[in-house]
Design an enzyme around this catalytic site. Sequence first.
Site, PDB file in Angstrom:
ATOM      1  N   HIS A 141       0.566  -1.001   0.175  1.00 30.44           N
ATOM      2  CA  HIS A 141       0.264   0.196  -0.548  1.00 30.44           C
ATOM      3  C   HIS A 141       1.297   1.191  -0.152  1.00 30.44           C
ATOM      4  O   HIS A 141       1.589   1.609   0.627  1.00 30.44           O
ATOM      5  CB  HIS A 141      -0.566   0.412   1.147  1.00 30.44           C
ATOM      6  CG  HIS A 141      -1.870   1.068   1.472  1.00 30.44           C
ATOM      7  ND1 HIS A 141      -1.247   2.086   2.283  1.00 30.44           N
ATOM      8  CD2 HIS A 141      -2.956   1.300   0.417  1.00 30.44           C
ATOM      9  CE1 HIS A 141      -2.739   2.857   2.278  1.00 30.44           C
ATOM     10  NE2 HIS A 141      -3.466   2.361   1.324  1.00 30.44           N
ATOM     11  N   GLU A 170       0.633  -0.691  -4.451  1.00 30.93           N
ATOM     12  CA  GLU A 170      -0.782   0.026  -4.953  1.00 30.93           C
ATOM     13  C   GLU A 170      -0.263   1.349  -4.972  1.00 30.93           C
ATOM     14  O   GLU A 170       0.600   1.762  -4.058  1.00 30.93           O
ATOM     15  CB  GLU A 170      -1.416   0.317  -3.717  1.00 30.93           C
ATOM     16  CG  GLU A 170      -2.725   0.375  -3.612  1.00 30.93           C
ATOM     17  CD  GLU A 170      -2.699   1.864  -3.185  1.00 30.93           C
ATOM     18  OE1 GLU A 170      -3.374   2.697  -2.969  1.00 30.93           O
ATOM     19  OE2 GLU A 170      -1.797   2.333  -2.623  1.00 30.93           O
ATOM     20  N   ASP A 199      -1.368   5.816  -5.397  1.00 30.15           N
ATOM     21  CA  ASP A 199      -2.234   7.188  -5.645  1.00 30.15           C
ATOM     22  C   ASP A 199      -2.128   7.690  -7.159  1.00 30.15           C
ATOM     23  O   ASP A 199      -1.382   8.695  -7.026  1.00 30.15           O
ATOM     24  CB  ASP A 199      -3.112   7.224  -5.226  1.00 30.15           C
ATOM     25  CG  ASP A 199      -3.634   6.789  -3.255  1.00 30.15           C
ATOM     26  OD1 ASP A 199      -4.657   6.190  -3.663  1.00 30.15           O
ATOM     27  OD2 ASP A 199      -2.144   6.644  -2.534  1.00 30.15           O
ATOM     28  N   HIS A 255      -0.992  10.891  -2.455  1.00 27.87           N
ATOM     29  CA  HIS A 255      -2.485  10.795  -2.062  1.00 27.87           C
ATOM     30  C   HIS A 255      -3.368  11.527  -1.943  1.00 27.87           C
ATOM     31  O   HIS A 255      -4.772  11.905  -2.758  1.00 27.87           O
ATOM     32  CB  HIS A 255      -2.042   9.818  -1.401  1.00 27.87           C
ATOM     33  CG  HIS A 255      -3.402   9.703  -0.662  1.00 27.87           C
ATOM     34  ND1 HIS A 255      -3.823  10.386   0.509  1.00 27.87           N
ATOM     35  CD2 HIS A 255      -4.235   8.570  -0.168  1.00 27.87           C
ATOM     36  CE1 HIS A 255      -5.283   9.216   0.478  1.00 27.87           C
ATOM     37  NE2 HIS A 255      -5.340   8.145   0.200  1.00 27.87           N
ATOM     38  N   GLU A 274      -4.989   3.800  -8.096  1.00 27.99           N
ATOM     39  CA  GLU A 274      -6.151   4.166  -7.464  1.00 27.99           C
ATOM     40  C   GLU A 274      -6.174   5.971  -8.139  1.00 27.99           C
ATOM     41  O   GLU A 274      -5.403   6.729  -8.022  1.00 27.99           O
ATOM     42  CB  GLU A 274      -6.247   4.055  -6.236  1.00 27.99           C
ATOM     43  CG  GLU A 274      -7.759   4.861  -5.948  1.00 27.99           C
ATOM     44  CD  GLU A 274      -7.317   4.932  -4.235  1.00 27.99           C
ATOM     45  OE1 GLU A 274      -8.590   5.609  -3.365  1.00 27.99           O
ATOM     46  OE2 GLU A 274      -6.804   4.079  -3.481  1.00 27.99           O
TER      47      GLU A 274
END
Length: 243
Positions: free
Chosen positions: A8, A35, A37, A50, A106
């Site tokens: 993450h 992962e 963003d 993020h 994401e």
Amino acid sequence: MQPAIVAHRGASAHRAEHTLAAYELAVEQGADGLECDIRLSKDGHIVCVHDRTLTRTSNGRGTVSALTLDQLKTYDYGHQGEPAELLVLDTLLDLVKGTKVELFVETKHPVRYRNEVERKLAQALKRHGLRDQIIMMSFSATAVKAFRDQAPKIRTVLLLDRLLPRVKTGKLPPYADYTGPGVHLLRDDPGYVDRSRHHGHDTYVWTVDDQQDVELCRDLGVRFLATNAPANTRRLLGDNLSA
């Protein structure tokens, strides 16, 4: 089967999040996936940040979408005396290219550019020749649909912070392949994983670091487990399986 371990924001328990060092460490630690963003800079470049603003994750100030790439690059994104440059998506795509590591991307919403970020993401993946390694995610159903329209062969996750009636049954819209609940939702409703599986949707769970949560995800048959500490989570899974 054990859940696949997804780092993450990289190995963010040990390196500054969304930095190349965090992702390189996650790969060294054996993460199955990474992962990130993404947001768009003022001049349309995809950057791995993020928050809407720079305050928490850099020594800069301002809104990401209001600054150009060159302006964003002037700030330090490291911490604890370890400086780090801004990470752009192209660099992360180069890191996973040619490996077995999957990348979960994401897109953040709401944003001033609406679904431009999904269009830019689809273009970047095509330019890099990446498809099977990539999974797109968003809390915005509109964003997931917009991306599916742009890149129909790339897998998607609809992220969830609440189990509203329309998804509590486990059924998702046709443009979402996986369901993405927070681990807090599974603590309250562990049967959701089976209901989703019944409808053909495996589960991606965020963000799982504690032993009890790791055990819960393993026992429920979660497919993807997002964690800030990939090596420790791998150890917990191994200890549990050998006990």
